[in-house]
Design an enzyme around this catalytic site. Structure first.
Site, PDB file in Angstrom:
ATOM      1  N   LYS A 273       0.433   3.715   4.893  1.00  0.00           N
ATOM      2  CA  LYS A 273       0.207   3.430   3.473  1.00  0.00           C
ATOM      3  C   LYS A 273       0.929   4.493   2.649  1.00  0.00           C
ATOM      4  O   LYS A 273       2.154   4.533   2.678  1.00  0.00           O
ATOM      5  CB  LYS A 273      -1.284   3.289   3.235  1.00  0.00           C
ATOM      6  CG  LYS A 273      -1.719   1.952   3.839  1.00  0.00           C
ATOM      7  CD  LYS A 273      -3.153   1.742   4.117  1.00  0.00           C
ATOM      8  CE  LYS A 273      -3.322   0.366   4.761  1.00  0.00           C
ATOM      9  NZ  LYS A 273      -4.509   0.254   5.586  1.00  0.00           N
TER      10      LYS A 273
ATOM     11  N   ASP B   6     -12.982   6.929   6.634  1.00  0.00           N
ATOM     12  CA  ASP B   6     -11.656   6.325   6.723  1.00  0.00           C
ATOM     13  C   ASP B   6     -10.952   6.554   5.380  1.00  0.00           C
ATOM     14  O   ASP B   6     -11.363   5.998   4.365  1.00  0.00           O
ATOM     15  CB  ASP B   6     -11.836   4.830   7.028  1.00  0.00           C
ATOM     16  CG  ASP B   6     -10.525   4.044   7.059  1.00  0.00           C
ATOM     17  OD1 ASP B   6      -9.490   4.551   6.561  1.00  0.00           O
ATOM     18  OD2 ASP B   6     -10.544   2.907   7.572  1.00  0.00           O
TER      19      ASP B   6
ATOM     20  N   GLU C 175     -15.370   4.040   4.019  1.00  0.00           N
ATOM     21  CA  GLU C 175     -14.036   4.378   3.527  1.00  0.00           C
ATOM     22  C   GLU C 175     -14.217   5.369   2.394  1.00  0.00           C
ATOM     23  O   GLU C 175     -15.298   5.427   1.793  1.00  0.00           O
ATOM     24  CB  GLU C 175     -13.316   3.116   3.019  1.00  0.00           C
ATOM     25  CG  GLU C 175     -12.851   2.211   4.142  1.00  0.00           C
ATOM     26  CD  GLU C 175     -12.345   0.860   3.654  1.00  0.00           C
ATOM     27  OE1 GLU C 175     -11.462   0.814   2.778  1.00  0.00           O
ATOM     28  OE2 GLU C 175     -12.829  -0.163   4.162  1.00  0.00           O
TER      29      GLU C 175
ATOM     30  N   HIS D 278     -13.618  -1.952   5.958  1.00  0.00           N
ATOM     31  CA  HIS D 278     -12.462  -2.667   6.510  1.00  0.00           C
ATOM     32  C   HIS D 278     -12.822  -3.346   7.845  1.00  0.00           C
ATOM     33  O   HIS D 278     -13.593  -2.810   8.644  1.00  0.00           O
ATOM     34  CB  HIS D 278     -11.336  -1.651   6.745  1.00  0.00           C
ATOM     35  CG  HIS D 278     -10.020  -2.259   7.082  1.00  0.00           C
ATOM     36  ND1 HIS D 278      -9.641  -2.552   8.375  1.00  0.00           N
ATOM     37  CD2 HIS D 278      -8.978  -2.619   6.302  1.00  0.00           C
ATOM     38  CE1 HIS D 278      -8.424  -3.058   8.369  1.00  0.00           C
ATOM     39  NE2 HIS D 278      -7.993  -3.115   7.124  1.00  0.00           N
TER      40      HIS D 278
ATOM     41  N   HIS E 289      -6.767   4.666   2.187  1.00  0.00           N
ATOM     42  CA  HIS E 289      -6.223   4.435   0.843  1.00  0.00           C
ATOM     43  C   HIS E 289      -6.307   5.663  -0.055  1.00  0.00           C
ATOM     44  O   HIS E 289      -6.067   5.575  -1.259  1.00  0.00           O
ATOM     45  CB  HIS E 289      -6.916   3.233   0.200  1.00  0.00           C
ATOM     46  CG  HIS E 289      -6.610   1.968   0.930  1.00  0.00           C
ATOM     47  ND1 HIS E 289      -5.490   1.209   0.678  1.00  0.00           N
ATOM     48  CD2 HIS E 289      -7.247   1.373   1.962  1.00  0.00           C
ATOM     49  CE1 HIS E 289      -5.462   0.185   1.511  1.00  0.00           C
ATOM     50  NE2 HIS E 289      -6.505   0.261   2.300  1.00  0.00           N
TER      51      HIS E 289
ATOM     52  N   ASN F  16       0.833  -1.205   0.000  1.00  0.00           N
ATOM     53  CA  ASN F  16       0.000   0.000   0.000  1.00  0.00           C
ATOM     54  C   ASN F  16       0.867   1.254   0.000  1.00  0.00           C
ATOM     55  O   ASN F  16       0.403   2.340   0.350  1.00  0.00           O
ATOM     56  CB  ASN F  16      -0.898   0.023   1.238  1.00  0.00           C
ATOM     57  CG  ASN F  16      -1.805  -1.187   1.308  1.00  0.00           C
ATOM     58  OD1 ASN F  16      -2.497  -1.509   0.353  1.00  0.00           O
ATOM     59  ND2 ASN F  16      -1.790  -1.879   2.435  1.00  0.00           N
TER      60      ASN F  16
ATOM     61  N   SER G  23     -10.428  -0.493   0.304  1.00  0.00           N
ATOM     62  CA  SER G  23      -9.125  -1.147   0.323  1.00  0.00           C
ATOM     63  C   SER G  23      -9.022  -2.345  -0.614  1.00  0.00           C
ATOM     64  O   SER G  23      -7.958  -2.614  -1.159  1.00  0.00           O
ATOM     65  CB  SER G  23      -8.777  -1.583   1.742  1.00  0.00           C
ATOM     66  OG  SER G  23      -9.702  -2.534   2.217  1.00  0.00           O
TER      67      SER G  23
END
Ligand SMILES: *Cc1c(COP(=O)(O)O)cnc(C)c1O
Length: 408
Positions: free
Chosen positions: A242, A208, A179, A134, A211, A48, A183
């Site tokens: 990440k 979140d 998110e 996640h 990513h 990542n 992910s």
């Protein structure tokens, strides 16, 4: 074998029968995206580290200087004696990065999730999760004891149905968790519409950006910033391991939110502070992603993503669901090749490994049963030749790429 060992061996056999057995693969050395494993060298397409910052000289140096100044460990939890300047500097930089009043660092994203949900919601409240969220948020929601509801992935109608139901439950507080870039699927949430919905129903929203931070948005500030809704989201979460190249997790938001977390987040209160080297490296990562060099690396990442797109791979479009006129479309760095059966994904991963490409099969419970996949994860540190090698090798395991290769 004693009864304990017999029982555990039985459980392991069950995992194996389901094609879900996992093995650690030892990496002996790392050079950029190249890993030395099992006597050979492979190109890593599974990390990542979207901008290649884990290997950056400035992050390495920041970590080394922090070790020299503070030592190898923080020595205690923050509220005891471990609240080092490295942590405070990092938090100021994170708050400035996302334009919030304050921020709080945790030792991991996972710990951030567990501590934050339990600090904010209680038994009678409702936590509403995207179906593909996640695992740390699922665990956090279970731990906090609130009522748990799940909406279909990115489905605003389904989310609204749940918000209507929750409104009918008198006095329940409602917290939506999503998110921004997912992910395992690499697609993005319709954040603008979600913000409008949560305001309409008086719910809170937690996003979140694990990513997205560093990789997307103006100066790498993530998707909420790109869509201009950052200041309408109550709780913004990010990870530092990440694109930011170090380790840790954090919450950014109002001063009151952070004050409350300091009082109540148990994974913060009762856990040794992040190692100073990680905090210092993360701070350097936050600076770097906002610099011209960070911008250059995001351009490289986009070039690699477009290369995959041209090869016929299903590269997700980021910012397309509710893109503003002023936010350029971007392509995702995570490309899921869903192969279905677990053993099929395992065989594909083994084929690629033999060709010097490392991307392990992603299986249940990381993704749904029967939705096993290869997850390609691109980095600015990949060269065009690296991606070409991947595309060539994929021809034998991913039919679309095979077709594209034949055409080109
Ligand atoms: C990786 C990840 C986390 C956990 O962060 P760690 O720092 O690795 O514990 C949380 N949320 C998402 C979406 C992630 O991908």
């Amino acid at each position: 074998m004693n009864p304990f060992e017999v029982e555990l061996a039985h459980r392991l056999a069950t995992v194996q029968e389901q094609g879900l057995y996992r093995q650690l693969r030892r990496v002996d050395a790392v050079r950029g995206v190249r890993l030395r494993m099992g006597g050979g060298t492979v190109i890593n397409f599974s990390g990542n580290d979207y901008l290649g910052l884990t290997q950056h000289p400035r992050l390495r140096q920041a970590a080394q200087q922090a070790v020299a100044r503070y030592g190898a460990g923080a020595g205690a939890a923050r509220l005891l004696s471990g609240s080092l300047r490295a942590h405070h500097d990092l938090e100021s930089a994170l708050a400035a990065f996302l334009g919030t009043e304050s921020a709080l660092a945790f030792s991991s994203g996972y710990a951030t999730a567990l501590g934050t949900l339990s600090a904010l919601v209680q038994r009678d409240d409702v936590v509403v999760l995207d179906k593909r969220i996640h695992a740390c948020w699922v665990d956090a929601a279970r731990l906090c004891g609130a009522r748990l509801r799940v909406f279909r992935h990115n489905d605003l109608n389904d989310l609204e149905r749940i918000l209507k139901w929750a409104r009918a439950q008198s006095q329940a507080g409602v917290l939506i968790v999503t998110e921004s870039v997912f992910s395992m699927d690499g697609d993005s949430a319709p954040l603008r519409h979600m913000v409008a919905l949560k305001e309409q129903y008086g719910a809170w929203l937690l996003v979140d950006e694990a990513h997205a931070l560093g990789a997307f948005g103006p100066q790498g500030r993530g998707l909420a910033a790109a869509l201009g809704v950052g200041d309408r989201i109550e709780i913004r979460m990010g990870t530092l391991g990440k694109a930011l190249g170090a380790a840790g997790g954090f919450i950014a938001g109002s001063r009151t939110l952070i004050e409350l977390l300091i009082q109540r987040a148990r994974s913060f209160l009762f856990s040794t502070a992040p190692v100073p080297a990680a905090a210092a490296a993360a701070l350097e990562g936050v600076r770097l992603v906002q610099s011209a060099e960070g911008e250059g690396r995001r351009h490289l990442l986009q070039a690699r993503a477009r290369q995959c797109l041209r090869a016929g791979l299903p590269v997700p479009a980021i910012l397309s669901t509710d893109a503003a006129a002023d936010s350029a479309e971007a392509w995702g760095a995570i490309i899921p090749l869903v192969l279905g059966q677990e053993d099929r994904a395992l065989a594909a991963a083994a084929t690629l490994h033999r060709r010097g490409l490392f991307l392990p099969a992603i299986r249940y419970p990381t993704v749904g049963r029967g939705a096993a996949r290869l997850r390609i994860s691109l980095s600015a540190a990949h060269s065009a030749e690296d991606v070409e090698k991947l595309v060539d090798a994929l021809a034998s395991v991913w039919p679309t790429a095979a077709a594209a290769v034949r055409v080109s």
